[in-house]
Motif scaffolding. Structure first.
Motif, PDB file in Angstrom:
ATOM      1  N   LEU A  89       0.824  -1.206   0.000  1.00 16.85           N
ATOM      2  CA  LEU A  89       0.000   0.000   0.000  1.00 16.85           C
ATOM      3  C   LEU A  89       0.859   1.258   0.000  1.00 16.85           C
ATOM      4  CD1 LEU A  89      -2.906  -0.924   2.453  1.00 16.85           C
ATOM      5  CD2 LEU A  89      -3.065  -0.505   0.001  1.00 16.85           C
ATOM      6  N   MET A  90       1.922   1.244   0.763  1.00 17.10           N
ATOM      7  CA  MET A  90       2.819   2.405   0.813  1.00 17.10           C
ATOM      8  C   MET A  90       3.467   2.635  -0.548  1.00 17.10           C
ATOM      9  SD  MET A  90       2.565   3.742   3.757  1.00 17.10           S
ATOM     10  CE  MET A  90       3.989   4.759   3.972  1.00 17.10           C
ATOM     11  N   LYS A  91       3.865   1.558  -1.192  1.00 15.47           N
ATOM     12  CA  LYS A  91       4.486   1.665  -2.508  1.00 15.47           C
ATOM     13  C   LYS A  91       3.476   2.213  -3.521  1.00 15.47           C
ATOM     14  CE  LYS A  91       7.885  -1.058  -4.669  1.00 15.47           C
ATOM     15  NZ  LYS A  91       8.436  -2.372  -4.952  1.00 15.47           N
ATOM     16  N   GLN A  92       2.240   1.730  -3.444  1.00 13.48           N
ATOM     17  CA  GLN A  92       1.191   2.192  -4.343  1.00 13.48           C
ATOM     18  C   GLN A  92       0.873   3.672  -4.090  1.00 13.48           C
ATOM     19  OE1 GLN A  92      -2.505   0.068  -3.928  1.00 13.48           O
ATOM     20  NE2 GLN A  92      -3.229   0.706  -5.936  1.00 13.48           N
ATOM     21  N   ALA A  93       0.833   4.081  -2.824  1.00  9.90           N
ATOM     22  CA  ALA A  93       0.569   5.484  -2.483  1.00  9.90           C
ATOM     23  C   ALA A  93       1.673   6.389  -3.011  1.00  9.90           C
ATOM     24  CB  ALA A  93       0.425   5.635  -0.966  1.00  9.90           C
ATOM     25  N   GLN A  94       2.915   5.953  -2.911  1.00  9.01           N
ATOM     26  CA  GLN A  94       4.032   6.752  -3.408  1.00  9.01           C
ATOM     27  C   GLN A  94       3.949   6.903  -4.929  1.00  9.01           C
ATOM     28  OE1 GLN A  94       7.917   5.246  -2.438  1.00  9.01           O
ATOM     29  NE2 GLN A  94       8.970   7.013  -3.313  1.00  9.01           N
ATOM     30  N   ALA A  95       3.589   5.826  -5.608  1.00  3.31           N
ATOM     31  CA  ALA A  95       3.458   5.880  -7.069  1.00  3.31           C
ATOM     32  C   ALA A  95       2.337   6.844  -7.454  1.00  3.31           C
ATOM     33  CB  ALA A  95       3.190   4.487  -7.630  1.00  3.31           C
ATOM     34  N   MET A  96       1.240   6.837  -6.708  1.00  4.62           N
ATOM     35  CA  MET A  96       0.132   7.746  -6.984  1.00  4.62           C
ATOM     36  C   MET A  96       0.541   9.198  -6.766  1.00  4.62           C
ATOM     37  SD  MET A  96      -3.082   5.614  -5.422  1.00  4.62           S
ATOM     38  CE  MET A  96      -4.242   6.932  -5.675  1.00  4.62           C
ATOM     39  N   GLN A  97       1.327   9.455  -5.725  1.00  2.00           N
ATOM     40  CA  GLN A  97       1.812  10.810  -5.454  1.00  2.00           C
ATOM     41  C   GLN A  97       2.703  11.299  -6.593  1.00  2.00           C
ATOM     42  OE1 GLN A  97       3.613  10.349  -1.560  1.00  2.00           O
ATOM     43  NE2 GLN A  97       1.920  11.469  -0.605  1.00  2.00           N
ATOM     44  N   GLU A  98       3.570  10.447  -7.080  1.00  2.00           N
ATOM     45  CA  GLU A  98       4.454  10.815  -8.181  1.00  2.00           C
ATOM     46  C   GLU A  98       3.647  11.104  -9.447  1.00  2.00           C
ATOM     47  OE1 GLU A  98       7.206   7.553  -8.432  1.00  2.00           O
ATOM     48  OE2 GLU A  98       8.223   8.121  -6.574  1.00  2.00           O
ATOM     49  N   GLN A  99       2.636  10.279  -9.704  1.00  2.00           N
ATOM     50  CA  GLN A  99       1.792  10.482 -10.875  1.00  2.00           C
ATOM     51  C   GLN A  99       1.009  11.791 -10.750  1.00  2.00           C
ATOM     52  OE1 GLN A  99      -1.129   7.417 -11.544  1.00  2.00           O
ATOM     53  NE2 GLN A  99      -1.557   8.110 -13.621  1.00  2.00           N
ATOM     54  N   MET A 100       0.505  12.081  -9.557  1.00  2.00           N
ATOM     55  CA  MET A 100      -0.244  13.322  -9.342  1.00  2.00           C
ATOM     56  C   MET A 100       0.657  14.535  -9.533  1.00  2.00           C
ATOM     57  SD  MET A 100      -3.074  14.784  -8.795  1.00  2.00           S
ATOM     58  CE  MET A 100      -4.257  13.742  -8.025  1.00  2.00           C
ATOM     59  N   ALA A 101       1.876  14.481  -9.065  1.00  2.00           N
ATOM     60  CA  ALA A 101       2.813  15.597  -9.238  1.00  2.00           C
ATOM     61  C   ALA A 101       3.089  15.829 -10.719  1.00  2.00           C
ATOM     62  CB  ALA A 101       4.116  15.313  -8.487  1.00  2.00           C
ATOM     63  N   LYS A 102       3.235  14.758 -11.474  1.00  2.00           N
ATOM     64  CA  LYS A 102       3.482  14.875 -12.914  1.00  2.00           C
ATOM     65  C   LYS A 102       2.269  15.501 -13.612  1.00  2.00           C
ATOM     66  CE  LYS A 102       5.668  11.610 -15.197  1.00  2.00           C
ATOM     67  NZ  LYS A 102       5.970  10.337 -15.875  1.00  2.00           N
ATOM     68  N   LEU A 103       1.067  15.073 -13.242  1.00  2.00           N
ATOM     69  CA  LEU A 103      -0.142  15.628 -13.840  1.00  2.00           C
ATOM     70  C   LEU A 103      -0.313  17.108 -13.500  1.00  2.00           C
ATOM     71  CD1 LEU A 103      -2.628  12.673 -13.260  1.00  2.00           C
ATOM     72  CD2 LEU A 103      -1.698  13.456 -15.442  1.00  2.00           C
ATOM     73  N   GLN A 104       0.033  17.495 -12.279  1.00  2.00           N
ATOM     74  CA  GLN A 104      -0.058  18.898 -11.891  1.00  2.00           C
ATOM     75  C   GLN A 104       0.918  19.753 -12.693  1.00  2.00           C
ATOM     76  OE1 GLN A 104       0.456  18.474  -7.630  1.00  2.00           O
ATOM     77  NE2 GLN A 104      -1.744  18.701  -7.271  1.00  2.00           N
ATOM     78  N   GLU A 105       2.118  19.247 -12.933  1.00  2.00           N
ATOM     79  CA  GLU A 105       3.092  19.969 -13.756  1.00  2.00           C
ATOM     80  C   GLU A 105       2.571  20.150 -15.170  1.00  2.00           C
ATOM     81  OE1 GLU A 105       7.028  18.273 -13.736  1.00  2.00           O
ATOM     82  OE2 GLU A 105       7.005  18.055 -11.556  1.00  2.00           O
ATOM     83  N   GLN A 106       1.969  19.097 -15.721  1.00  2.00           N
ATOM     84  CA  GLN A 106       1.421  19.180 -17.072  1.00  2.00           C
ATOM     85  C   GLN A 106       0.250  20.156 -17.127  1.00  2.00           C
ATOM     86  OE1 GLN A 106       0.432  15.124 -18.009  1.00  2.00           O
ATOM     87  NE2 GLN A 106       2.544  14.575 -18.530  1.00  2.00           N
TER      88      GLN A 106
ATOM     89  N   ALA B 113      -6.568  31.778 -17.674  1.00  2.00           N
ATOM     90  CA  ALA B 113      -5.923  31.204 -16.489  1.00  2.00           C
ATOM     91  C   ALA B 113      -5.177  29.943 -16.902  1.00  2.00           C
ATOM     92  CB  ALA B 113      -6.967  30.867 -15.426  1.00  2.00           C
ATOM     93  N   ASN B 114      -4.170  29.594 -16.094  1.00  2.00           N
ATOM     94  CA  ASN B 114      -3.446  28.351 -16.380  1.00  2.00           C
ATOM     95  C   ASN B 114      -3.916  27.246 -15.441  1.00  2.00           C
ATOM     96  OD1 ASN B 114      -2.073  28.685 -13.913  1.00  2.00           O
ATOM     97  ND2 ASN B 114      -0.247  29.511 -14.871  1.00  2.00           N
ATOM     98  N   GLY B 115      -3.391  26.058 -15.643  1.00  2.00           N
ATOM     99  CA  GLY B 115      -3.781  24.898 -14.851  1.00  2.00           C
ATOM    100  C   GLY B 115      -3.369  24.970 -13.401  1.00  2.00           C
ATOM    101  N   ALA B 116      -2.521  25.920 -13.053  1.00  3.60           N
ATOM    102  CA  ALA B 116      -2.136  26.133 -11.657  1.00  3.60           C
ATOM    103  C   ALA B 116      -3.079  27.143 -11.003  1.00  3.60           C
ATOM    104  CB  ALA B 116      -0.691  26.623 -11.564  1.00  3.60           C
ATOM    105  N   MET B 117      -4.187  27.442 -11.691  1.00 10.06           N
ATOM    106  CA  MET B 117      -5.215  28.371 -11.218  1.00 10.06           C
ATOM    107  C   MET B 117      -4.669  29.783 -10.995  1.00 10.06           C
ATOM    108  SD  MET B 117      -7.787  26.030  -8.981  1.00 10.06           S
ATOM    109  CE  MET B 117      -6.688  25.377  -7.763  1.00 10.06           C
ATOM    110  N   GLN B 118      -3.793  30.211 -11.892  1.00 10.71           N
ATOM    111  CA  GLN B 118      -3.250  31.563 -11.864  1.00 10.71           C
ATOM    112  C   GLN B 118      -3.789  32.323 -13.068  1.00 10.71           C
ATOM    113  OE1 GLN B 118       0.864  30.405 -12.099  1.00 10.71           O
ATOM    114  NE2 GLN B 118       1.167  30.726  -9.904  1.00 10.71           N
ATOM    115  N   ILE B 119      -4.245  33.555 -12.826  1.00 14.80           N
ATOM    116  CA  ILE B 119      -4.702  34.399 -13.922  1.00 14.80           C
ATOM    117  C   ILE B 119      -3.462  34.886 -14.662  1.00 14.80           C
ATOM    118  CG2 ILE B 119      -5.942  36.504 -14.559  1.00 14.80           C
ATOM    119  CD1 ILE B 119      -7.714  34.300 -13.320  1.00 14.80           C
TER     120      ILE B 119
END
Length: 64
Positions: free
Chosen positions: A7-24, A43-49
């Motif tokens: 579960l910890m390994k899966q959670a870490q993989a999900m966090q990494e994937q979420m960080a990548k999606l946020q960057e995109q 506005a951009n995907g980081a919710m900045q005008i």
């Protein structure tokens, strides 16, 4: 214990994937208009005008 490690390994993989999606998402933009096209906001995907455009005709009526 084996399940917790998995579960910890899966959670870490999900966090990494979420960080990548946020960057995109931060590189994407979306625009919206209001007032019949008088105001356009981008506005951009980081919710900045990143841009606001107000039709210059608005200021010609003497109300500004």
């Amino acid at each position: 214990m084996k399940n917790i490690a998995g579960l910890m390994k899966q959670a870490q993989a999900m966090q990494e994937q979420m960080a990548k999606l946020q960057e995109q998402a931060a590189t994407k933009t979306a625009s919206g208009t209001a007032g019949g096209g008088i105001v356009t906001v981008t506005a951009n995907g980081a919710m900045q005008i990143v841009r606001i455009v107000i039709d210059p005709e608005v200021g010609k009526g003497g109300d500004v």
